[in-house]
Design an enzyme around this catalytic site. Structure first.
Site, PDB file in Angstrom:
ATOM      1  N   GLU A 190       0.806  -1.281  -0.302  1.00 39.87           N
ATOM      2  CA  GLU A 190      -0.097   0.221  -0.121  1.00 39.87           C
ATOM      3  C   GLU A 190       1.420   1.565  -0.192  1.00 39.87           C
ATOM      4  O   GLU A 190       0.848   1.972   0.793  1.00 39.87           O
ATOM      5  CB  GLU A 190      -1.344  -0.115   1.642  1.00 39.87           C
ATOM      6  CG  GLU A 190      -2.240  -1.384   0.997  1.00 39.87           C
ATOM      7  CD  GLU A 190      -2.647  -0.781   2.074  1.00 39.87           C
ATOM      8  OE1 GLU A 190      -3.067  -0.018   2.933  1.00 39.87           O
ATOM      9  OE2 GLU A 190      -3.571  -1.423   2.562  1.00 39.87           O
ATOM     10  N   GLU A 239      -5.041  -8.447   1.675  1.00 34.83           N
ATOM     11  CA  GLU A 239      -6.055  -8.017   2.399  1.00 34.83           C
ATOM     12  C   GLU A 239      -7.682  -7.808   2.571  1.00 34.83           C
ATOM     13  O   GLU A 239      -7.556  -7.259   1.159  1.00 34.83           O
ATOM     14  CB  GLU A 239      -5.149  -6.872   3.324  1.00 34.83           C
ATOM     15  CG  GLU A 239      -4.056  -6.584   3.722  1.00 34.83           C
ATOM     16  CD  GLU A 239      -3.308  -5.993   4.346  1.00 34.83           C
ATOM     17  OE1 GLU A 239      -4.124  -5.002   4.984  1.00 34.83           O
ATOM     18  OE2 GLU A 239      -2.096  -5.319   4.148  1.00 34.83           O
TER      19      GLU A 239
HETATM   20  C1  FCB Z   1      -4.047  -1.822   6.006  1.00 33.87           C
HETATM   21  C2  FCB Z   1      -2.934  -2.097   6.317  1.00 33.87           C
HETATM   22  C3  FCB Z   1      -2.907  -3.131   7.175  1.00 33.87           C
HETATM   23  C4  FCB Z   1      -3.649  -3.347   8.713  1.00 33.87           C
HETATM   24  C5  FCB Z   1      -5.404  -3.047   8.136  1.00 33.87           C
HETATM   25  C6  FCB Z   1      -6.012  -3.132   8.461  1.00 33.87           C
HETATM   26  O1  FCB Z   1      -4.072  -0.730   5.035  1.00 33.87           O
HETATM   27  O2  FCB Z   1      -1.779  -2.102   4.948  1.00 33.87           O
HETATM   28  O3  FCB Z   1      -1.023  -3.077   7.890  1.00 33.87           O
HETATM   29  O4  FCB Z   1      -3.601  -1.881   9.483  1.00 33.87           O
HETATM   30  O5  FCB Z   1      -5.165  -1.464   6.939  1.00 33.87           O
END
Ligand code: FCB
Length: 476
Positions: A177, A378
């Protein structure tokens, strides 16, 4: 059930989801070093160690020193993954633990820790997906990604880690990210290193992406057999109203949040910016085309993180938000508008699974044949989980969230689905453990496993047991 139905109190049937998961589809959990390892003082410092030492930066005043103590308890955590029946584990190598200060040889104690952790994964036949940068820049790299040299440092680090762990990692993720690093870390000042540069933060886009390209080259030069990719966070953006002002600001947000990070990596160019917005992007205007060749490396996969859609309106906002984003954005020509038609997570994020399909469809429409196979690296949600008097943790909202999102993704890429044509290979739930949620400290619990932050005791939640049943019932 349509993916956007408000979660019903009835527990989604694990067998029904299991039957829609294609054979070979990878399912795992994800974590990041700074959020779980602790033992940060045993290694070099990161910008997050420094930020969390400053009063007022972290909502509950907590810091990175212990978090989940995964550094000592990694074997117990890998055993939990094994009980879950997960295929893969996405973790991050801590840059300051492996290379304190961000230059020179790798540190033997850091190597030893990851060697032991990777041995444990191998013993349980869990496939390692390793992120090389999940936000923990070595503190000594002064201005961090504002400096082009940090990209060169990161490329060198990637080469050393690639050589050392070549045979042990199945998939390499260069950056996690970069959008969040630029926006929250350098533009809005709510994440490390806490800069509030607004649009003057844009050089950190270019330097991170250059770091990605150099890291991918260095991994290939180290002949790593594992696949190589990057993880970007994607949020489908729409305007709050039909007004041309709101439409222009929604386009601006889509560019700074999504396109500016994906286009150069996949297409080798920055996105076209309408003339009236061009002055805001001055800092990217002079990007060297040779850098863009470096940034646009052939990739084996693309990691997509999805949490929520975004609704944007023109004009400065006045709102408040649990993580400080709304307050920090008041200096911008646009603001984010609450999306009220969806239920929300503990963070206040809208629960809108259909938009995960939209994000995948946008990737196909924007990048076509340039889009490699995709993993959702994620996806997950925080809720105010409570421990019942008998010690159990019942988290039906998380079960409904995970069920709806995984279904939405699988439906979207199925023949005739909104994102038909995207080669979706896997899904990682965020997160294995409740952990240290950056500026929100320990206030947001995202885990399948509850962590008591006083005793560090781990207790699988109902969502863990539900996902275990899904994974066990899959066709192989
Ligand atoms: C994302 C991050 C991860 C965590 C989630 C909730 O943006 O990559 O580390 O904080 O959010």
């Amino acid at each position: 059930m349509s993916p956007d139905t408000v979660p019903s109190p009835k527990k989604p049937d694990p067998n029904s989801l299991a039957h829609s998961i294609p054979p070979g589809f990878v399912i795992g959990t994800a974590t990041a070093a700074a959020q779980i390892e602790g033992a940060s003082t045993a290694a070099g410092r990161s910008v997050w160690d420094d930020l969390s030492a400053q009063p007022g930066r972290i909502i509950d005043g907590s810091d990175t020193s212990v978090t989940c103590d995964h550094y000592s308890r990694y074997a117990e955590d890998v055993a939990l993954m094994s009980t879950l029946g997960a295929d893969a584990y996405r973790f991050s190598f801590a840059w300051p633990r492996l290379q304190p200060g961000g230059s020179g040889a790798l540190d033997p104690a850091g190597i030893d820790f990851y060697d032991r952790m990777l041995d444990e994964l191998a013993e349980h036949a869990i496939s390692p997906f390793a992120t090389l940068y999940h936000w923990d820049t070595p503190a000594e790299l002064e201005v961090g990604w504002l400096d082009r040299d940090t990209a060169l440092r990161f490329g060198e680090f990637a080469g050393l880690v690639g050589e050392r762990f070549a045979d042990r990692v199945d998939a390499w993720i260069t950056l996690n990210e970069p959008a969040t690093v630029t926006l929250n870390g350098y533009a809005l000042g709510i994440h490390a290193p806490g800069e509030t540069l607004l649009f003057d933060a844009l050089p950190t886009v270019h330097h991170q992406l250059l770091g990605h390209g150099l890291a991918a080259q260095a991994l290939r030069a180290a002949s790593v057999p594992g696949r190589i990719g990057i993880t970007n966070v994607h949020s489908p953006v729409h305007a709050a109203t039909d007004s041309p002002e709101d439409a222009a600001m929604a386009q601006l947000f889509d560019i700074v949040h999504n396109r500016v990070f994906a286009d150069p990596v996949l297409l080798g160019s920055y996105p076209d910016v309408p003339d009236e917005l061009a002055p805001l992007f001055g800092a990217l205007g002079g990007a060297d085309s040779r850098d863009l060749d470096t940034i646009c490396q052939p990739l084996d996969f693309y990691g997509l993180n999805y949490y929520m859609p975004t609704r944007v309106a023109a004009g400065a906002g006045t709102g408040a938000s649990p993580d400080g984003t709304a307050e920090a954005m008041t200096g911008l020509p646009f603001h984010l508008v609450d999306i009220d038609e969806y239920p929300r997570t503990g963070f206040g994020w809208p629960i809108a699974p259909k938009h995960l399909g939209t994000a995948l469809a946008e990737m196909r429409d924007r990048y076509g044949a340039a889009l490699p196979p995709v993993y959702i690296t994620e996806n997950g949600a925080s809720f105010a989980d409570e421990v019942a008097p008998n010690g159990t943790i019942n988290d039906p909202e998380r079960i409904a969230y995970l069920d709806a999102h995984l279904r939405a993704a699988l439906d979207a890429v199925a023949p005739g689905g909104a994102a038909d044509g995207v080669d979706l290979r896997g899904y990682f739930a965020w997160s294995l453990l409740d952990n240290w949620e950056w500026a929100a400290g320990f206030t947001q619990r995202f885990g399948l496993v509850h962590v008591d932050f006083d005793t560090l005791e781990r207790t699988p939640k109902a969502s863990f047991e539900w996902l275990r049943q899904v994974l066990a019932a899959r066709q192989r």
